[in-house]
Design a protein around this motif. Sequence first.
Motif, PDB file in Angstrom:
ATOM      1  N   TYR A 143      39.714 -64.157  26.765  1.00  0.00           N
ATOM      2  CA  TYR A 143      39.217 -62.800  26.973  1.00  0.00           C
ATOM      3  C   TYR A 143      40.365 -61.798  26.960  1.00  0.00           C
ATOM      4  N   LEU A 144      41.443 -62.126  27.673  1.00  0.00           N
ATOM      5  CA  LEU A 144      42.595 -61.227  27.717  1.00  0.00           C
ATOM      6  C   LEU A 144      43.211 -61.074  26.336  1.00  0.00           C
ATOM      7  N   MET A 145      43.213 -62.162  25.559  1.00  0.00           N
ATOM      8  CA  MET A 145      43.765 -62.091  24.214  1.00  0.00           C
ATOM      9  C   MET A 145      42.967 -61.118  23.351  1.00  0.00           C
ATOM     10  N   LEU A 146      41.629 -61.180  23.430  1.00  0.00           N
ATOM     11  CA  LEU A 146      40.798 -60.272  22.637  1.00  0.00           C
ATOM     12  C   LEU A 146      41.048 -58.820  23.032  1.00  0.00           C
ATOM     13  N   MET A 147      41.230 -58.567  24.330  1.00  0.00           N
ATOM     14  CA  MET A 147      41.503 -57.200  24.788  1.00  0.00           C
ATOM     15  C   MET A 147      42.830 -56.694  24.248  1.00  0.00           C
ATOM     16  N   VAL A 148      43.870 -57.520  24.334  1.00  0.00           N
ATOM     17  CA  VAL A 148      45.194 -57.117  23.857  1.00  0.00           C
ATOM     18  C   VAL A 148      45.189 -56.947  22.341  1.00  0.00           C
ATOM     19  N   LEU A 149      44.494 -57.827  21.631  1.00  0.00           N
ATOM     20  CA  LEU A 149      44.426 -57.703  20.174  1.00  0.00           C
ATOM     21  C   LEU A 149      43.725 -56.411  19.759  1.00  0.00           C
ATOM     22  N   ALA A 150      42.727 -55.990  20.530  1.00  0.00           N
ATOM     23  CA  ALA A 150      42.053 -54.729  20.213  1.00  0.00           C
ATOM     24  C   ALA A 150      43.026 -53.558  20.330  1.00  0.00           C
ATOM     25  N   VAL A 151      43.857 -53.577  21.359  1.00  0.00           N
ATOM     26  CA  VAL A 151      44.861 -52.524  21.520  1.00  0.00           C
ATOM     27  C   VAL A 151      45.901 -52.611  20.394  1.00  0.00           C
ATOM     28  N   PHE A 152      46.281 -53.829  20.017  1.00  0.00           N
ATOM     29  CA  PHE A 152      47.206 -54.039  18.896  1.00  0.00           C
ATOM     30  C   PHE A 152      46.597 -53.461  17.619  1.00  0.00           C
ATOM     31  N   GLY A 153      45.308 -53.718  17.410  1.00  0.00           N
ATOM     32  CA  GLY A 153      44.629 -53.173  16.239  1.00  0.00           C
ATOM     33  C   GLY A 153      44.629 -51.661  16.227  1.00  0.00           C
ATOM     34  N   ALA A 154      44.533 -51.063  17.426  1.00  0.00           N
ATOM     35  CA  ALA A 154      44.603 -49.601  17.505  1.00  0.00           C
ATOM     36  C   ALA A 154      45.960 -49.098  17.039  1.00  0.00           C
ATOM     37  N   GLY A 155      46.999 -49.902  17.259  1.00  0.00           N
ATOM     38  CA  GLY A 155      48.332 -49.535  16.788  1.00  0.00           C
ATOM     39  C   GLY A 155      48.443 -49.530  15.279  1.00  0.00           C
ATOM     40  N   VAL A 156      47.498 -50.155  14.598  1.00  0.00           N
ATOM     41  CA  VAL A 156      47.432 -50.109  13.134  1.00  0.00           C
ATOM     42  C   VAL A 156      46.549 -48.950  12.679  1.00  0.00           C
ATOM     43  N   LEU A 157      45.388 -48.795  13.330  1.00  0.00           N
ATOM     44  CA  LEU A 157      44.405 -47.800  12.892  1.00  0.00           C
ATOM     45  C   LEU A 157      44.867 -46.368  13.147  1.00  0.00           C
ATOM     46  N   THR A 158      45.468 -46.122  14.303  1.00  0.00           N
ATOM     47  CA  THR A 158      45.871 -44.744  14.615  1.00  0.00           C
ATOM     48  C   THR A 158      46.876 -44.196  13.602  1.00  0.00           C
ATOM     49  N   PRO A 159      47.984 -44.899  13.292  1.00  0.00           N
ATOM     50  CA  PRO A 159      48.876 -44.383  12.239  1.00  0.00           C
ATOM     51  C   PRO A 159      48.184 -44.253  10.884  1.00  0.00           C
ATOM     52  N   LEU A 160      47.246 -45.169  10.607  1.00  0.00           N
ATOM     53  CA  LEU A 160      46.522 -45.107   9.337  1.00  0.00           C
ATOM     54  C   LEU A 160      45.694 -43.831   9.255  1.00  0.00           C
ATOM     55  N   LEU A 161      45.007 -43.490  10.346  1.00  0.00           N
ATOM     56  CA  LEU A 161      44.185 -42.282  10.364  1.00  0.00           C
ATOM     57  C   LEU A 161      45.044 -41.020  10.348  1.00  0.00           C
ATOM     58  N   ARG A 162      46.269 -41.120  10.838  1.00  0.00           N
ATOM     59  CA  ARG A 162      47.186 -39.974  10.811  1.00  0.00           C
ATOM     60  C   ARG A 162      47.889 -39.829   9.464  1.00  0.00           C
ATOM     61  N   GLY A 163      47.766 -40.829   8.619  1.00  0.00           N
ATOM     62  CA  GLY A 163      48.466 -40.796   7.346  1.00  0.00           C
ATOM     63  C   GLY A 163      49.901 -41.257   7.435  1.00  0.00           C
ATOM     64  N   GLN A 164      50.262 -41.943   8.505  1.00  0.00           N
ATOM     65  CA  GLN A 164      51.625 -42.471   8.672  1.00  0.00           C
ATOM     66  C   GLN A 164      51.673 -43.870   8.050  1.00  0.00           C
ATOM     67  N   TRP A 165      51.794 -43.924   6.743  1.00  0.00           N
ATOM     68  CA  TRP A 165      51.649 -45.179   6.005  1.00  0.00           C
ATOM     69  C   TRP A 165      52.701 -46.229   6.350  1.00  0.00           C
ATOM     70  N   PRO A 166      53.978 -45.883   6.461  1.00  0.00           N
ATOM     71  CA  PRO A 166      54.967 -46.928   6.792  1.00  0.00           C
ATOM     72  C   PRO A 166      54.689 -47.582   8.151  1.00  0.00           C
ATOM     73  N   THR A 167      54.344 -46.744   9.143  1.00  0.00           N
ATOM     74  CA  THR A 167      54.052 -47.295  10.466  1.00  0.00           C
ATOM     75  C   THR A 167      52.818 -48.183  10.422  1.00  0.00           C
ATOM     76  N   ALA A 168      51.779 -47.721   9.731  1.00  0.00           N
ATOM     77  CA  ALA A 168      50.548 -48.501   9.624  1.00  0.00           C
ATOM     78  C   ALA A 168      50.808 -49.820   8.900  1.00  0.00           C
ATOM     79  N   ALA A 169      51.626 -49.784   7.848  1.00  0.00           N
ATOM     80  CA  ALA A 169      51.915 -51.003   7.085  1.00  0.00           C
ATOM     81  C   ALA A 169      52.694 -52.002   7.935  1.00  0.00           C
TER      82      ALA A 169
END
Length: 462
Positions: free
Chosen positions: A150-176
């Motif tokens: 359960y804790l792993m799924l929660m942390v992975l969701a936050v990790f995924g946000a670290g990919v999506l937020t730069p992607l939505l901002r157009g920060q391609w290097p960070t998202a990649a």
Amino acid sequence: MTGLLYFLQQPWRWSLLEAPKLANGVSISLTDSNPLVAIIFKTLHPLTPWMEQSLGPYLALSYLMQPIAAVFALRGTGCRDIGSAVAIALLSVGIPHIVAEPAEQALTGHFVVLTAFGLYFRLVRHSQTPLRLLVALSILSIACLLIHPYLMLMVLAVFGAGVLTPLLRGQWPTAAASGCALGVTLLAIRLLARMIGLDAVQPNHVALYPLLLRDFLGPIVRLVPQWTWIPDSLPGVDAGVAYAGAGLIVMPAVLLLFAQVRSQLIAAIRNHGGLFLAVLALALGATQGHVIANWLRYFSLVHVADTIDQFRVSLRLIWPVLDLAMIACVRFAVFTRWRPWLLAFGVTVQLLDTERLRADARLALSWEATPFTTEQARFDARLDGATALQLEPMLACEPQLVWRYAQLAYLAARHNIAVNDAYFSRQPRAVSCPEQRAPDNLNDPTVTRNNGVVTVIDGAAF
């Protein structure tokens, strides 16, 4: 503790987490035994041979790290005010789900989720992605698999946000960079899950875990007579684990009265779109998308796939949403003139509201440290010299026997004898159960011993 005891008494072997005498060789990764702590404890056990379990040190670490991680998460948002840090530290120890389930000690290590939030906020604030933050998130996600899925799924969701937020901002290097790190982490988790036996069990039928309004509002709902039609819980639902606490219910309602707070909230949602989507996904996972009122399920918004079924989608996935609400309350309070009073009020209400939960947790932990009762000692003596304990029917067939069978399995673990059953939360779908017995026989307990095998029927003994 049962899985840990069996693991502790067996020699180091492969597969590493398998307990041959427990439920025909189940992995302790399926017994909520916190494999990471179990491995560390077993490594250090030659230095402390008198200790049978690591529950106390782990709980102490969890409760100590909870306020530290909360302050770490708040400082990641850029708020470095001392008063705000004290407020979030006190709020974090008053979150109900931290103290409400001492029996599931792995889940008290919730500070890892707050740590993930702190890493996320630091990650998205940089124009260039610091490698150390990605490494930290990766290690944290992998370690959480060995603490509790359960804790792993929660942390992975936050990790995924670290990919999506730069992607939505157009920060391609960070998202990649974040996406590559997340991909490598998921691959490592998949390989590790196979190594520890988490993918060796067939998926089971997912229990009904809807997010009920009364569960979330808790005691406050009882103050409104018009809401009494909303039930406390559905039959079989793990009620109460999604309760936010009175402080985290009242504070957002008060803060939203301020126009500047509302505008800052809208700006934060736009600026952290990936995080908003991540917590929304967790909320849907917590509810399974079921729309339920007054014990009736009207329709389901999602169909849970077997891969998620393996991890038992749970109400507990709402916890990061509550964590984020706590961080937001303290962070946005700085935009009001009444910040000290609002924070003091929210903290006081939260701590007073959860005092009973903390008292119940202290009582439950004191029970763990009490000597055997007369009945337990008598049954423990019957296991002297036994070779196996046979529990009939299996727990999967009659889950109402869980606490009684859990105690019996623990006593078997103390004697290091085989037991055919155990309480582990991911039972296989196909379980051969006897036909339903007549009600007259349910209270007719039997304990027999034959050729070293002690057989218990209907949860007898104590």
